[in-house]
Structure formats: structure tokens, C-alpha cells
Design a protein around this motif. Structure first.
Motif, PDB file in Angstrom:
ATOM      1  N   ALA A 149      -2.797  -0.036  -3.301  1.00 60.57           N
ATOM      2  CA  ALA A 149      -1.965  -1.241  -3.411  1.00 60.57           C
ATOM      3  C   ALA A 149      -2.318  -1.970  -4.707  1.00 60.57           C
ATOM      4  N   PRO A 150      -1.342  -2.468  -5.452  1.00 62.69           N
ATOM      5  CA  PRO A 150      -1.645  -3.207  -6.692  1.00 62.69           C
ATOM      6  C   PRO A 150      -2.389  -4.502  -6.380  1.00 62.69           C
ATOM      7  N   ASP A 151      -3.292  -4.888  -7.285  1.00 69.47           N
ATOM      8  CA  ASP A 151      -4.018  -6.151  -7.069  1.00 69.47           C
ATOM      9  C   ASP A 151      -3.518  -7.264  -7.989  1.00 69.47           C
ATOM     10  N   ARG A 152      -2.583  -6.895  -8.874  1.00 68.29           N
ATOM     11  CA  ARG A 152      -1.992  -7.900  -9.763  1.00 68.29           C
ATOM     12  C   ARG A 152      -0.590  -7.454 -10.137  1.00 68.29           C
ATOM     13  N   GLN A 186       0.363 -13.244  -3.072  1.00 68.82           N
ATOM     14  CA  GLN A 186      -1.099 -13.185  -3.146  1.00 68.82           C
ATOM     15  C   GLN A 186      -1.594 -12.432  -4.373  1.00 68.82           C
ATOM     16  N   ILE A 187      -0.724 -11.632  -4.990  1.00 72.23           N
ATOM     17  CA  ILE A 187      -1.145 -10.920  -6.213  1.00 72.23           C
ATOM     18  C   ILE A 187      -0.371 -11.437  -7.437  1.00 72.23           C
ATOM     19  N   HIS A 235       0.826  -1.205   0.000  1.00 73.76           N
ATOM     20  CA  HIS A 235       0.000   0.000   0.000  1.00 73.76           C
ATOM     21  C   HIS A 235       0.864   1.259   0.000  1.00 73.76           C
TER      22      HIS A 235
END
Length: 424
Positions: free
Chosen positions: A173-176, A73-74, A16
Motif C-alpha cells: 500500500a502506498p504511504d504517500r 491519511q496518506i 493494499h
């Protein structure tokens, strides 16, 4: 040719509010997230102390593994290596055909020196090291004055910055994430590998720190809940203990600010909000002071003169102090809690420092170095800046008369309960 960016994580172990990570993802086909365990950070100092003791070392290791799990997790991972960054990063650049390296800029001499070594090594490969800032509440470019003109007095700094600057929103925060193909992502050393022993939990401790972004975010929400509960009972005393995650960059100061700010509309929370904000502003202040003055804060005489030092008995007195054997109950209690848990309140830190400097006549730099070893929330600017201030050799010479040992003791331990609890 695809563009690959190496993202060098240091004290910024989060997803984040991480501009460096967001930009690297946006401007590349794939990234190579890297953490390098530098053994120089775990060596002995010239003062006979360790640079990193076992409590903070454990927290660091947990924080690194927390970042690796978050990246997994991403869809990513974290390459973990051990050695000197100035050797390892150029090797990785060549091995993975990296086109650019990103990292967060630091302010203290050892950290900036390592950045310079990396930058010089990359320059030979014609690769750019791009610097980002992400450790402060206020961005340097948003200050109402250039670094060289920052007021030395904290109150003036606070007044001007709150009036004329803005706190930017957090980066999402990036999700991928798309990472480079790596066969071996590496393993992280254990405490034993670093020649350190795990700290046994002390039953007197009312809190246990666990490193990592996820843990930091959970604790932040607990602080907000505690604020709500304290507001109902009108108990305005709140020690947030967010500083350890802030020091590792597992929590962004802006994230803390904006989450706590949501409490503004809740009655009786303003004092607590202001208390946490004050802590964030002091962190900013010392980082900017280090930018302004460089390494003067590490000099025994700093910006003035450190006063009397009992050279003949200095080492003996220092050992009594750090081993909680001064015979002065409150100070011994403070040092016992520090040694057992890695965390003491700000007023406890001031109390221990005042006693070491004024009563035992030991050079303040020995105390600062010992806190560097022991504090779980150690960061160079806050630690050395605060110690210099207490010693009367800080950049704001008008603050010399602010500190009073007797007053501190009355506030820290008015009924003697603290001394009894932490009797060594």
C-alpha cells in the motif's frame, strides 16, 4: 506539462495490493482518485427486484468513505461524483487536464458495457483508458491455459491451476500520495438519497458487517485468531464471512491468501486454510468462466435447459419464497435471515435455490436477481454462476446431479435449531 492520471475506483476500494494505484503514482506527477456513484446500479431490474438493496447499499457507502479516509491519511482524497461515468470522466479529464485514465476491468455485461462507453468517450478526446486486473487470486496471464481453453469442470480447473500457476505477492500500500488540486471533492449520497431505508439490526444476527478496507483488514485478523482458537479446540467449522469485503475489493484475495497462509505451521489449521482457499478458487473460476463465455450465464436456459416452470403460479410462488412464506420451515428461515442481514451461508443459498427451482418451479433467474438485491457480498460472476449451476444450466453440465435438497437440509439444520432461531 505535468502528467496527471485519473484513477477510477469501482469494486476495488482499497490501498493494499492495488497495482492500478501503485502504477498511477509511479508514472504521474499527480493523480486524481475518483469514485462515481452510478444511479443505474440502484434501479429496478426487469424481474421487479432492485439491483442493490439497502443492506448492500449501506455497505457500499461505508466502503467508499473508508477509501476516502484511507487516502486522506496518506495526503490525498477521493473525488466523489454522482451520475454516469461515461459523462463524468470525460468532463473531469478536460477540467483537470488528465493525460490517462486507469481502472480495473470487470467481467459481467453491465459493468463491461459501462467501461466500453467510457473508453469510447475518452477515445474522442484521444485519452487512453488503461485496464488492470485485480479481483482474482491468480492473474489471467499466469494461468496455464488461455481463457478459451479453461476447463469447464471446477475440479480440473483447480487441479491444473494449483499445479501449474503461482500466486503473486501483494503490492504494498502506498504511504504517500500526490493528488491534483481540487476545490470541491464532493459528498456522498445517503441511503435516503437513494430512496432506501436503513436496515434495523436483527438481534438474532451473530455478526454485523461494516464496509471499508480498515474494517476488512481487522476482520481478516479476527478470522486468523478464530482459526488459532478453533485449532486448539479442534473445531474445524469456520465461516470466515470475508466475502463482503472481497466483493467490494476492500480486501484483495491475495492479501487473504498470504495472511491465512501464515497459519500453515499451526497444527489443525490445514482444513480451515483449505476451506478459505476453496472459496477464493471458486471466485476465480466464475470470473474466468464469465471471461470465457460472456453473458450466457444470464440466460434462463444457460448452457442447457432450466426444466419445468409453473408459469401460471410463478409470481405467486416467487413472492412466497422471497417473503419467507413458503410454509417450509428451513427455507423460510433461510430467507428471513437473508432479508434481515444480507448474508447466509453457502449451503443456505443452495438450499433456498433448490427449493425455489425444483419445488416451487420458479425460473432460477428470478432467484438470482433477488439474491443480487439482497446479498451484501453480491458479485455478478459468483452469484449468477452458482445459480446457473444449481439450476443445472451451468457450463459444467456434469455437475447437474451434485445438489440434493434433503442432504443440504440435514447439513444446514440437523437439529432444527436454525429453523427455530430464524422463524419469521
Amino acid at each position: 506539462m505535468s502528467k496527471k492520471i485519473l484513477v477510477w475506483f469501482r469494486n476495488d476500494l482499497r490501498l493494499h495490493d492495488n497495482e492500478m494505484l501503485v502504477e498511477a503514482i509511479a508514472k504521474s506527477d499527480s493523480i486524481l482518485p475518483v469514485y462515481i456513484l452510478d444511479r443505474r446500479s440502484f434501479g429496478e431490474t426487469k424481474y421487479g427486484t432492485l439491483k442493490t438493496g439497502n443492506i448492500r447499499a449501506q455497505f457500499i457507502l461505508e466502503s467508499v468513505l473508508g477509501l476516502r479516509n484511507a487516502l486522506k491519511q496518506i495526503g490525498g482524497n477521493l473525488l466523489i461524483a454522482e451520475g454516469n461515468p461515461e459523462d463524468i470522466i470525460p468532463q473531469l479529464v478536460q477540467e483537470y487536464e488528465i493525460t490517462e485514465v486507469y481502472h480495473h476491468r470487470e467481467v459481467a455485461r453491465e459493468e463491461t458495457h459501462i467501461s466500453t462507453l467510457v473508453e469510447n468517450a475518452l477515445w474522442k478526446l484521444r485519452i487512453n483508458l488503461k485496464h488492470f486486473i485485480g479481483h482474482t487470486l491468480y492473474n489471467k496471464e499466469d494461468l496455464p491455459f488461455p481463457i478459451k481453453d479453461i476447463p469447464d469442470a471446477f475440479n480440473q480447473f483447480k487441479k491444473k491451476i494449483e499445479r501449474d500457476s503461482i500466486i503473486k505477492p501483494c503490492f504494498a500500500a502506498p504511504d504517500r500520495i500526490n493528488v491534483a488540486e481540487v476545490i470541491d471533492w464532493g459528498t456522498l449520497s445517503s441511503l435516503e438519497d437513494l430512496n432506501l431505508l436503513p436496515q434495523q439490526k436483527d438481534q438474532r444476527a451473530d455478526f454485523e458487517f461494516t464496509g471499508g478496507e480498515a474494517e476488512g483488514l481487522v476482520h481478516l485478523q479476527k478470522v486468523i485468531l478464530a482459526m488459532q482458537q478453533a485449532a486448539t479446540t479442534k473445531n474445524l467449522i469456520l465461516v470466515s464471512k470475508l466475502s463482503a469485503w472481497l466483493a467490494m475489493g476492500s480486501l484483495s484475495p491475495r492479501k487473504v491468501y498470504w495472511e491465512i497462509k501464515k497459519m500453515e505451521s499451526v497444527p489443525n489449521t490445514k482444513a480451515m486454510f483449505n476451506h478459505i482457499l476453496l472459496g477464493l478458487l471458486w471466485r476465480d473460476y466464475f470470473r474466468f468462466m464469465f471471461k470465457k463465455y460472456g453473458n450466457t450465464f444470464f440466460s434462463p436456459d444457460g448452457f442447457g435447459s432450466q426444466g419445468l416452470v409453473d408459469v401460471a403460479n410463478e409470481q405467486e410462488n416467487f413472492n412466497k419464497w422471497r417473503n419467507a412464506q413458503t410454509g417450509f420451515a428451513v427455507v423460510d428461515a433461510v430467507m428471513t435471515e437473508l432479508n434481515q442481514t444480507g448474508f447466509i451461508s453457502n449451503i443456505a443459498r443452495q438450499t433456498a435455490a433448490l427449493y425455489l427451482i425444483n419445488n416451487l418451479e420458479v425460473s432460477w433467474v428470478l432467484g438470482a436477481a433477488y439474491f443480487e438485491e439482497k446479498l451484501i457480498d453480491y458479485n455478478p460472476a459468483s452469484n449468477w454462476g452458482n445459480w446457473a449451476n444449481v439450476a443445472g444450466v451451468g457450463n459444467d453440465q456434469k455437475s447437474k446431479s451434485v445438489f440434493d435438497l434433503d442432504k443440504n437440509i440435514k447439513n444446514l439444520d440437523p437439529k432444527g435449531n436454525y429453523s427455530i432461531t430464524w422463524a419469521s
